[in-house]
Scaffold this motif. Sequence first.
Motif, PDB file in Angstrom:
ATOM      1  N   SER A 196      -4.050 -10.050   1.331  1.00 35.91           N
ATOM      2  CA  SER A 196      -2.671 -10.259   0.861  1.00 35.91           C
ATOM      3  C   SER A 196      -2.471  -9.791  -0.583  1.00 35.91           C
ATOM      4  CB  SER A 196      -2.275 -11.724   1.002  1.00 35.91           C
ATOM      5  OG  SER A 196      -3.076 -12.526   0.146  1.00 35.91           O
ATOM      6  N   MET A 231       0.807  -1.190   0.000  1.00 35.24           N
ATOM      7  CA  MET A 231       0.000   0.000   0.000  1.00 35.24           C
ATOM      8  C   MET A 231       0.855   1.261   0.000  1.00 35.24           C
ATOM      9  SD  MET A 231      -2.934  -1.327  -0.197  1.00 35.24           S
ATOM     10  CE  MET A 231      -3.974   0.068  -0.078  1.00 35.24           C
ATOM     11  N   ASP A 232       2.115   1.134   0.351  1.00 34.69           N
ATOM     12  CA  ASP A 232       2.975   2.314   0.407  1.00 34.69           C
ATOM     13  C   ASP A 232       3.340   2.830  -0.976  1.00 34.69           C
ATOM     14  OD1 ASP A 232       2.852   2.338   3.131  1.00 34.69           O
ATOM     15  OD2 ASP A 232       4.723   1.249   3.421  1.00 34.69           O
ATOM     16  N   PHE A 291      -3.071  -7.038  -1.755  1.00 33.19           N
ATOM     17  CA  PHE A 291      -2.632  -5.650  -1.739  1.00 33.19           C
ATOM     18  C   PHE A 291      -1.572  -5.395  -0.675  1.00 33.19           C
ATOM     19  CE2 PHE A 291      -6.871  -5.790  -3.523  1.00 33.19           C
ATOM     20  CZ  PHE A 291      -6.666  -5.134  -4.731  1.00 33.19           C
ATOM     21  N   GLY A 292      -1.021  -6.457  -0.133  1.00 32.58           N
ATOM     22  CA  GLY A 292       0.042  -6.310   0.860  1.00 32.58           C
ATOM     23  C   GLY A 292      -0.437  -5.771   2.191  1.00 32.58           C
ATOM     24  N   ILE A 293      -1.708  -6.003   2.491  1.00 29.53           N
ATOM     25  CA  ILE A 293      -2.257  -5.554   3.770  1.00 29.53           C
ATOM     26  C   ILE A 293      -2.083  -6.689   4.763  1.00 29.53           C
ATOM     27  CG2 ILE A 293      -4.309  -4.761   5.007  1.00 29.53           C
ATOM     28  CD1 ILE A 293      -5.355  -3.697   2.346  1.00 29.53           C
ATOM     29  N   ALA A 294      -1.321  -6.426   5.814  1.00 29.10           N
ATOM     30  CA  ALA A 294      -1.084  -7.440   6.835  1.00 29.10           C
ATOM     31  C   ALA A 294      -2.316  -7.548   7.726  1.00 29.10           C
ATOM     32  CB  ALA A 294       0.134  -7.078   7.674  1.00 29.10           C
ATOM     33  N   SER A 297      -9.035   0.440   1.687  1.00 25.35           N
ATOM     34  CA  SER A 297      -8.260  -0.461   2.547  1.00 25.35           C
ATOM     35  C   SER A 297      -8.983  -0.724   3.855  1.00 25.35           C
ATOM     36  CB  SER A 297      -6.878   0.130   2.822  1.00 25.35           C
ATOM     37  OG  SER A 297      -6.181   0.333   1.623  1.00 25.35           O
TER      38      SER A 297
END
Length: 111
Positions: A37, A1-2, A39-42, A98
């Motif tokens: 996952s 997300m960064d 979008f890389g969201i933990a 998100s």
Amino acid sequence: MDVVFSNAKSDIDQLLNELRIHVLSSAQIYPYSFDLSLFGIAEPQANTGDGSRTLWKSFLDSLLQNRNDIAHGSTSINSLSDTELIEFRNKVLVLEYSLIMILCHKSRSIP
């Protein structure tokens, strides 16, 4: 997300479109089927209270400071250009999508 903070307009637009499509398609039937996952969201963790600053926290602080300066009369001129306002809007939309995904993902564990 960064990737949102890379200031690459095309990357932000692509991410925003992918998030929108994923949210709309995954929220059609309950229980929701969000895959964080992608979008890389933990998986959200409890607040550790360590006071560390993330890019998102800094972004929101900056956004709210600009808003408060205008709303409370500290400045009468919005110093942001049209492009910067659109960039702020898109970053806020990414954050909103998100948060929707996290909330819907967590709703599966509610009995």
